[in-house]
Design a protein around this motif. Structure first.
Motif, mmCIF file in Angstrom:
data_model
loop_
_atom_site.group_PDB
_atom_site.id
_atom_site.type_symbol
_atom_site.label_atom_id
_atom_site.label_comp_id
_atom_site.label_asym_id
_atom_site.label_seq_id
_atom_site.Cartn_x
_atom_site.Cartn_y
_atom_site.Cartn_z
ATOM 1 N N ASP A 75 39.688 34.921 44.506
ATOM 2 C CA ASP A 75 40.123 35.563 43.637
ATOM 3 C C ASP A 75 40.449 34.932 42.409
ATOM 4 O O ASP A 75 41.266 35.641 41.615
ATOM 5 C CB ASP A 75 41.614 36.027 44.297
ATOM 6 N N ASP A 76 39.822 33.736 41.915
ATOM 7 C CA ASP A 76 40.254 33.103 40.650
ATOM 8 C C ASP A 76 39.530 33.893 39.443
ATOM 9 O O ASP A 76 38.184 34.200 39.453
ATOM 10 C CB ASP A 76 39.525 31.673 40.642
ATOM 11 N N GLU A 77 40.299 34.402 38.606
ATOM 12 C CA GLU A 77 39.855 35.507 37.624
ATOM 13 C C GLU A 77 38.983 34.735 36.643
ATOM 14 O O GLU A 77 37.970 35.206 36.070
ATOM 15 C CB GLU A 77 41.037 36.201 37.187
ATOM 16 N N ALA A 78 39.542 33.449 36.147
ATOM 17 C CA ALA A 78 38.732 32.709 35.212
ATOM 18 C C ALA A 78 37.306 32.533 35.659
ATOM 19 O O ALA A 78 36.385 32.553 35.049
ATOM 20 C CB ALA A 78 39.450 31.376 34.888
ATOM 21 N N THR A 79 37.164 32.104 36.996
ATOM 22 C CA THR A 79 35.966 31.761 37.552
ATOM 23 C C THR A 79 34.941 32.962 37.689
ATOM 24 O O THR A 79 33.870 33.004 37.352
ATOM 25 C CB THR A 79 36.033 31.109 38.781
ATOM 26 N N LEU A 80 35.539 34.007 38.168
ATOM 27 C CA LEU A 80 35.057 35.304 38.098
ATOM 28 C C LEU A 80 34.459 35.826 36.952
ATOM 29 O O LEU A 80 33.298 36.129 36.593
ATOM 30 C CB LEU A 80 35.709 36.349 38.665
ATOM 31 N N ARG A 81 35.272 35.606 35.755
ATOM 32 C CA ARG A 81 34.757 35.943 34.341
ATOM 33 C C ARG A 81 33.602 35.164 33.957
ATOM 34 O O ARG A 81 32.639 35.695 33.279
ATOM 35 C CB ARG A 81 36.009 36.040 33.287
ATOM 36 N N ALA A 82 33.865 33.786 34.417
ATOM 37 C CA ALA A 82 32.734 32.951 33.700
ATOM 38 C C ALA A 82 31.374 32.986 34.443
ATOM 39 O O ALA A 82 30.415 33.114 33.695
ATOM 40 C CB ALA A 82 33.317 31.348 33.969
#
Length: 93
Positions: A75-82
């Motif tokens: 659920d890590d949003e920064a990783t998903l966006r990257a």
């Protein structure tokens, strides 16, 4: 006496960040790999490797590293966006 494991992990991660800032890709990746071995339950070394690989134009390797990070922290949003940025740059979004 050996330093505590978490201190070793933080040092490896810091070395990776410093090498990445200096564009020493192989050195940074080796440091991130050390950090990942020291703390296999942490997503940060994988996400950091992925970001560096993306900047270096190594998209397939970046995606694999993002997948390792997301397996640990889905659920890590920064990783998903990257990861989405890699797909976008590859024309796959």
């Amino acid at each position: 006496m050996t330093r505590p494991l978490f201190e070793q992990y933080k040092d490896a991660l810091r070395r990776g960040h410093l090498a990445a800032r200096a564009l020493r890709v192989d050195e940074a990746l080796a440091a991130y790999a050390d950090a990942a071995r020291l703390a296999p339950d942490r997503a940060a070394p994988h996400a950091s490797s992925a970001t560096l690989l993306h900047r270096a134009g190594r998209e397939a390797e970046a995606l694999a590293a993002f997948e390792r990070a997301l397996a640990i922290a889905p659920d890590d949003e920064a990783t998903l966006r990257a990861r989405a940025a890699v797909y976008r740059d590859m024309g796959r979004l």
